[in-house]
Design a protein around this motif. Structure first.
Motif, mmCIF file in Angstrom:
data_model
loop_
_atom_site.group_PDB
_atom_site.id
_atom_site.type_symbol
_atom_site.label_atom_id
_atom_site.label_comp_id
_atom_site.label_asym_id
_atom_site.label_seq_id
_atom_site.Cartn_x
_atom_site.Cartn_y
_atom_site.Cartn_z
ATOM 1 N N SER A 139 0.810 -1.207 0.000
ATOM 2 C CA SER A 139 0.000 0.000 0.000
ATOM 3 C C SER A 139 0.846 1.261 0.000
ATOM 4 O O SER A 139 0.333 2.363 -0.162
ATOM 5 C CB SER A 139 -0.927 0.014 1.227
ATOM 6 O OG SER A 139 -0.163 -0.042 2.416
ATOM 7 N N LYS A 284 -10.337 6.127 15.291
ATOM 8 C CA LYS A 284 -9.223 6.579 14.451
ATOM 9 C C LYS A 284 -7.947 6.667 15.293
ATOM 10 O O LYS A 284 -7.240 7.669 15.287
ATOM 11 C CB LYS A 284 -9.558 7.925 13.809
ATOM 12 C CG LYS A 284 -10.756 7.848 12.862
ATOM 13 C CD LYS A 284 -11.104 9.190 12.259
ATOM 14 C CE LYS A 284 -12.312 9.038 11.327
ATOM 15 N NZ LYS A 284 -12.713 10.341 10.738
ATOM 16 N N TYR A 301 -5.007 9.068 8.949
ATOM 17 C CA TYR A 301 -6.203 9.829 8.600
ATOM 18 C C TYR A 301 -5.829 11.298 8.423
ATOM 19 O O TYR A 301 -5.218 11.904 9.319
ATOM 20 C CB TYR A 301 -7.258 9.714 9.696
ATOM 21 C CG TYR A 301 -7.873 8.342 9.834
ATOM 22 C CD1 TYR A 301 -8.967 7.959 9.045
ATOM 23 C CD2 TYR A 301 -7.370 7.429 10.759
ATOM 24 C CE1 TYR A 301 -9.533 6.708 9.179
ATOM 25 C CE2 TYR A 301 -7.936 6.172 10.904
ATOM 26 C CZ TYR A 301 -9.019 5.811 10.107
ATOM 27 O OH TYR A 301 -9.573 4.572 10.235
ATOM 28 N N PRO A 339 -5.859 -1.052 13.492
ATOM 29 C CA PRO A 339 -6.575 -1.515 12.291
ATOM 30 C C PRO A 339 -5.695 -1.435 11.055
ATOM 31 O O PRO A 339 -4.799 -0.596 10.952
ATOM 32 C CB PRO A 339 -7.754 -0.535 12.196
ATOM 33 C CG PRO A 339 -7.294 0.688 12.920
ATOM 34 C CD PRO A 339 -6.399 0.204 14.028
ATOM 35 N N ALA A 340 -5.964 -2.321 10.103
ATOM 36 C CA ALA A 340 -5.277 -2.280 8.810
ATOM 37 C C ALA A 340 -5.833 -1.115 7.995
ATOM 38 O O ALA A 340 -6.717 -0.380 8.429
ATOM 39 C CB ALA A 340 -5.461 -3.597 8.082
ATOM 40 N N PHE A 341 -5.296 -0.959 6.801
ATOM 41 C CA PHE A 341 -5.751 0.130 5.914
ATOM 42 C C PHE A 341 -7.251 0.024 5.695
ATOM 43 O O PHE A 341 -7.785 -1.048 5.430
ATOM 44 C CB PHE A 341 -5.005 0.030 4.578
ATOM 45 C CG PHE A 341 -5.316 1.160 3.648
ATOM 46 C CD1 PHE A 341 -4.713 2.396 3.812
ATOM 47 C CD2 PHE A 341 -6.228 0.998 2.610
ATOM 48 C CE1 PHE A 341 -5.002 3.458 2.952
ATOM 49 C CE2 PHE A 341 -6.520 2.044 1.749
ATOM 50 C CZ PHE A 341 -5.903 3.284 1.921
ATOM 51 N N ARG A 342 -7.917 1.188 5.861
ATOM 52 C CA ARG A 342 -9.365 1.194 5.696
ATOM 53 C C ARG A 342 -9.811 2.509 5.065
ATOM 54 O O ARG A 342 -9.019 3.436 4.910
ATOM 55 C CB ARG A 342 -10.069 0.998 7.038
ATOM 56 C CG ARG A 342 -9.713 2.056 8.068
ATOM 57 C CD ARG A 342 -10.555 1.944 9.343
ATOM 58 N NE ARG A 342 -10.484 0.647 9.965
ATOM 59 C CZ ARG A 342 -10.918 0.393 11.207
ATOM 60 N NH1 ARG A 342 -11.445 1.389 11.931
ATOM 61 N NH2 ARG A 342 -10.836 -0.803 11.729
ATOM 62 N N GLU A 343 -11.090 2.579 4.718
ATOM 63 C CA GLU A 343 -11.639 3.762 4.074
ATOM 64 C C GLU A 343 -11.443 4.997 4.956
ATOM 65 O O GLU A 343 -11.637 4.940 6.172
ATOM 66 C CB GLU A 343 -13.128 3.553 3.796
ATOM 67 C CG GLU A 343 -13.760 4.685 3.002
ATOM 68 C CD GLU A 343 -15.227 4.431 2.691
ATOM 69 O OE1 GLU A 343 -15.856 5.332 2.120
ATOM 70 O OE2 GLU A 343 -15.719 3.326 3.008
ATOM 71 N N GLY A 348 -1.309 4.099 3.767
ATOM 72 C CA GLY A 348 -1.403 2.736 4.259
ATOM 73 C C GLY A 348 -0.266 2.364 5.180
ATOM 74 O O GLY A 348 -0.390 1.482 6.028
#
Length: 585
Positions: A139, A284, A301, A339-343, A348
């Motif tokens: 990523s 987040k 983010y 958390p892994a990569f997310r929206e 990433g």
């Protein structure tokens, strides 16, 4: 799987990839450049690039790296993994012999990526087995990767081998400007006040600190919360406690009127359990740290980065701050709960997001105040961090003279012209004045940060402080910026010296150690007996006549006479005292 062999080096990746290597050599130093190219569809879930090789162990007894601290021993190849990334350590190892001469220095120019290096003794054949494992996160990369490997077998002092790597890193990571104030004594509130911070008390303490040459206040943790309990549960909203600081701008103005700069401590990643920020950025975060009751925000983010940057700019502008002590950068880390990569994320790879955050933050602060002061501490003191901060401080070590000294020397070796600072000094006011002096003498080769309550220190201690802080200001360049050499790193630097243009400071931190005095090239020498002994041993390489002035730790002259030493000499110098030798023409 793709692999190439380039001389002694093996380069491997765990997916189809084209690997090339070019090299250049200059005497005993080699530079290898590896380039990887691939099709994005070929990347596995966890792509990894590995460099490995073997090296016969000849005349190597010890090693140095930026996190070795008190342990310089060689390690077996099955138990020597070390990590580095943007906010932790640096990818550098220096192997040296008992006399302190470089035998094998290895480094990479990728100082951002979280990578693992292993360089240890292979028991079966007496060789060093070296291995660098570099994750190529899918990523974070598109279709290629480039890294340079530095190998230096130059027969030089280990300090010079390490400094050469630091200079090489500067080509890729140009360090930020260092304002003159970054090298002037500072007062920190941490050990002296902890969370018991109130504007009027801080102002009174700063007024007491000014006569000792303190030019900057660092207001540490405790300014955000109304209570005085240790911890981080209320931090992250970046608003002052009205109870403690009813008018922050007026308070800063009063410190400025004393002639001091004003820096503010902030824990960059933290949003405390009871903060509004923790609710705003719920979901987040990288982790919740239960021991200190705070969340670590996730800079992947964009809104998290914007929140941090905008609030720091606001604080500097609205309160007229001169800089920040940016703490806990190393708490931006991936854990099992991260958390892994997310929206919603625009990065990433965490290290890339931290890089972006620090770049944006320091750019904005410099736009607002070009001479902004920014402090970092061990272990986020690598070459990338020199692009953001102009002050590197030893990690917390209250009362530990040896930790402070070792940390300072380690920082000086890789920090170039970035200002190196001691951990804050504190001591028991009822202790002997010689022991208090030892605290200061162990940090002579850095900028001093003081954190002792000046209204509780006896007059004898205050006299001692005036003497040594004045010396540190008068000889600032010689102490802080002249080339530094530290003997016997395996013994934690019992003799440290700087030398430039015929002038030198030599400090002995262990009773009975020998100070080498190159009289043939020196005209002015400070010899500091920074230990509990009352005699010093020195060896002069040439007979010369000197004016010798001896002080005790209070700055009181004990003797003043002309002297003509030759060869090995021993003479009485008070415990934690000093002699200055000035050549008679």
């Amino acid at each position: 799987m793709s692999e190439i062999q380039f001389g002694m080096l093996r380069a491997e990746v765990n997916f189809p990839c084209r690997i090339t290597c070019t090299d250049s050599r200059e005497e005993a130093r080699s530079l290898y450049c590896f380039e990887l190219h691939w099709e994005r569809k070929d990347l596995p879930e966890k792509p990894v690039f590995t460099l490995s090789w073997e090296k016969p162990i000849w005349d190597i007894q010890y090693q140095w790296h930026s996190e070795c601290h008190f342990d310089r021993a060689l390690k077996p190849d099955w138990g020597c993994d070390e990590e580095s990334k943007l906010s932790k350590s640096s990818p550098l190892h220096c192997f040296f012999n008992d006399a302190g001469w470089n035998r094998y220095t290895v480094a990479l120019d990728d100082c951002v990526t979280l990578l693992t290096r292993s360089i240890g003794v292979h028991e079966e054949d007496g060789t060093l087995h070296a291995r660098f494992s570099i994750p190529l996160d899918a990523s974070g990369l598109t279709d290629g990767y480039r890294v340079k490997l530095w190998i230096d077998e130059t027969n030089c002092r280990y300090e010079d081998a390490i400094r050469a790597v630091a200079k090489w890193w500067e080509e890729k990571y140009p360090p930020v400007n260092v304002p003159p104030e970054a090298r002037l004594p500072m007062y920190s509130s941490w050990y002296s006040f902890h969370h018991f911070l109130f504007a009027d008390q801080i102002e009174a303490e700063c007024a007491r600190a000014v006569p000792f040459g303190m030019k900057t206040l660092i207001l540490d943790n405790g300014w955000e919360d109304d209570d005085c309990e240790r911890g981080y549960a209320y931090g992250g909203d970046l608003q002052t406690s009205v109870k403690k600081f009813p008018d922050m701008r007026q308070h800063v103005r009063k410190i400025h009127e004393l002639g001091m700069k004003y820096m503010l401590w902030c824990a960059v990643p933290f949003a405390g359990l009871h903060s509004k920020a923790a609710q705003t950025f719920k979901g987040k975060t990288l982790e919740y740290i239960d021991a200190i009751q705070t969340y670590a925000l996730d800079p992947r983010y964009p809104e998290v980065r914007e929140y941090i940057v905008s609030h720091y700019v606001r604080m500097m502008r609205d309160w007229d701050l001169d800089g920040f002590k940016l703490d806990f950068i190393d708490s931006f880390r991936m854990t099992k709960e991260t958390p892994a990569f997310r929206e919603g994320m625009d990065y990433g790879v965490l290290e890339d997001a931290v890089h972006r955050l620090m770049t944006d933050l320091t750019r904005k602060l410099h736009e607002l105040r070009p001479d902004v002061l920014i402090e970092f501490r061990q272990n986020y003191i690598g070459p990338v961090m020199r692009q953001y901060g102009n002050m590197f401080r030893v990690g917390d070590c209250p009362y530990s003279t040896s930790y402070n000294r070792v940390g300072i020397v380690d920082l000086r070796l890789t920090s170039g012209r970035t200002a190196v600072h001691s951990d804050m000094l504190m001591w028991n006011p009822e202790d002997r004045v010689e022991n208090a002096a030892c605290q200061i003498e162990n940090v002579l080769f850095a900028n001093v940060q003081l954190s002792a309550r000046l209204d509780r220190i006896p007059e004898e201690h205050l006299r001692m402080m005036r003497f040594w802080t004045r010396l540190m200001q008068d000889e600032q360049h010689l102490l802080q910026e002249a080339p530094l050499y530290a003997e016997q790193p395996q013994m934690l630097y019992p003799v440290v010296r700087t030398e430039e243009k015929g002038r030198s400071v030599i400090a002995c931190y262990q009773h009975g150690v020998l100070a080498e005095v190159p009289a043939s090239r020196l005209d002015d020498v400070y010899l500091i007996n920074a230990n509990s002994g009352s005699t010093m041993l020195a060896r002069f390489d040439q007979k010369a006549r000197w004016k010798a002035t001896v002080w005790n730790c209070l700055g009181e002259i004990q003797t003043e006479e002309e002297w003509e030493p030759e060869g090995l000499v021993e003479w009485k110098i008070p415990e934690c005292g000093m002699v200055r030798l000035q050549k008679v023409r």
